[in-house]
Scaffold this motif. Sequence first.
Motif, mmCIF file in Angstrom:
data_model
loop_
_atom_site.group_PDB
_atom_site.id
_atom_site.type_symbol
_atom_site.label_atom_id
_atom_site.label_comp_id
_atom_site.label_asym_id
_atom_site.label_seq_id
_atom_site.Cartn_x
_atom_site.Cartn_y
_atom_site.Cartn_z
ATOM 1 N N ASP A 216 4.630 4.000 6.938
ATOM 2 C CA ASP A 216 5.867 4.603 6.464
ATOM 3 C C ASP A 216 6.891 3.528 6.121
ATOM 4 O O ASP A 216 7.740 3.718 5.258
ATOM 5 C CB ASP A 216 6.434 5.545 7.528
ATOM 6 N N MET A 217 6.799 2.402 6.821
ATOM 7 C CA MET A 217 7.643 1.246 6.549
ATOM 8 C C MET A 217 6.850 -0.014 6.881
ATOM 9 O O MET A 217 5.929 0.031 7.700
ATOM 10 C CB MET A 217 8.933 1.279 7.379
ATOM 11 N N ALA B 65 10.141 0.569 2.180
ATOM 12 C CA ALA B 65 9.907 1.971 2.550
ATOM 13 C C ALA B 65 9.851 2.812 1.286
ATOM 14 O O ALA B 65 10.335 2.396 0.225
ATOM 15 C CB ALA B 65 11.021 2.468 3.470
ATOM 16 N N PRO B 66 9.271 4.006 1.355
ATOM 17 C CA PRO B 66 9.351 4.927 0.215
ATOM 18 C C PRO B 66 10.803 5.245 -0.103
ATOM 19 O O PRO B 66 11.686 5.186 0.768
ATOM 20 C CB PRO B 66 8.601 6.171 0.713
ATOM 21 N N PRO C 101 0.806 -1.235 0.000
ATOM 22 C CA PRO C 101 0.000 0.000 0.000
ATOM 23 C C PRO C 101 0.830 1.272 0.000
ATOM 24 O O PRO C 101 2.010 1.286 0.378
ATOM 25 C CB PRO C 101 -0.801 -0.129 1.306
ATOM 26 N N GLY C 102 0.193 2.352 -0.437
ATOM 27 C CA GLY C 102 0.798 3.674 -0.330
ATOM 28 C C GLY C 102 2.033 3.847 -1.181
ATOM 29 O O GLY C 102 2.152 3.309 -2.288
ATOM 30 N N ALA C 103 2.998 4.583 -0.645
ATOM 31 C CA ALA C 103 4.195 4.962 -1.395
ATOM 32 C C ALA C 103 5.369 4.014 -1.163
ATOM 33 O O ALA C 103 6.492 4.311 -1.570
ATOM 34 C CB ALA C 103 4.613 6.383 -1.011
ATOM 35 N N LEU C 104 5.129 2.886 -0.518
ATOM 36 C CA LEU C 104 6.204 1.932 -0.272
ATOM 37 C C LEU C 104 6.820 1.491 -1.599
ATOM 38 O O LEU C 104 6.105 1.121 -2.535
ATOM 39 C CB LEU C 104 5.668 0.716 0.493
#
Length: 426
Positions: free
Chosen positions: A264-265, A283-284, A95-98
């Motif tokens: 975030d991670m 992580a991003p 999910p997200g910016a990972l």
Amino acid sequence: MDTKEKYAQYVNTSFVKSVEPVVVERAAGAEVHAADGKTYLDCFAGIAVVNAGHVHPRIAEAAKAQIDQLIHAASYIYYVPTVADLAETLARITPGALQKSFFCNSGAEAIEGALRLAKIATGKREIIALQMAFHGRTYATLSITGNKARKTRGGPYMPGVAFAPAPYCYRCPLKLQPESCGLACADAVEDVIKYQTSDDVAAFIVEPVLGEAGLIPLPDGYLARVQEILKRHGILLLVDEVQTGFGRTGKLFAIEHHPGVEPDMMAMAKGIAAGFPLGAFIAPAALADNFLPGEHLSTFGGNPVSCAAALANIAVLQEEHLVEHAAELGNWALGELKQLQEKHVLIGDVRGQGLMIGIELVKDRTTKQPATAEAARVRAFCREAGVLIGVGGQDGNVLRLQPPLLITQEQLAHAINTISQALTAC
């Protein structure tokens, strides 16, 4: 000398009370075949590892093909196509910016690395974890484990760790009721920051379902509230998906049960490669790139055979719709177990997500005194009847149902019926 005798002589198993008296010879799907010819229905999946089932043909074939081509090449020194393909796939499905993954060998190693990255990226040094949480058995992961039984005789542990109350609604540490508490356990994270730290917190680490604590799903809204607090204080959200990831809870990752929350991670292992040793944290790019050359490494991390198995495993989970199957079958099983709760006074609570289900046994529903001995007897009864289950929880009183995700409803119904018989016998 047979296998059991060799274990007694040469294998250090002193860290478990006893090894289950089953000599595993082979396994397939949701079944384990013992050396004595007995077949067991596996409802523990190697501690939630073989999510796609034992020796899935597509995964085994992918690993065999990789073995014939390349076994090891130090993937942090040389470019290895299989490693790159898996990293790209994880960036796509998480999910997200990972985006950027670091590969290692286990969940504990993944979390150790993620903690280090959090400290480097933020310039802060403290960590907040949950009471009752379990994150591994290495020095740092035991330091952030909120369970005395796991930490005994290993201290002193890493300084700079604070613990927030576990969101354990059946046994609320704040002595409140779920319907009226207003998520006080989430708000307590702010108090932990204020009163237990030096305001130098790099990350808050959390399991979306507390696994070893007794298969306790986080309450709805908990993580969203906590993330609001973390953002105000510039603290990273590190999600431990070691046990909950790869379809186990009826979502590809359990964090997806919490709308609007983006980690975030994230740390992964267990179900990532269907039994091949592999861990990872992701992580991003803006976070991951904080590592300087030489600051972190893993000799066997990104092993090509494990990565090939992981790629095939992810394809199986998606293309054979095992994640959706886990969601549907898990909902059905929770309903069946709720009915069982009405029949057996030993059952104090039934909870879970997908095929990650806990059945908490108590001697008395009013006092909630843990029925630890009874849980052990139920597990032994089930094993003798040909069904393998786990036992966990802070007091060893929670039956753990975590079967391979391809288990059929008929097989799971048989397991539930066997548990019912065991409870009657107790």
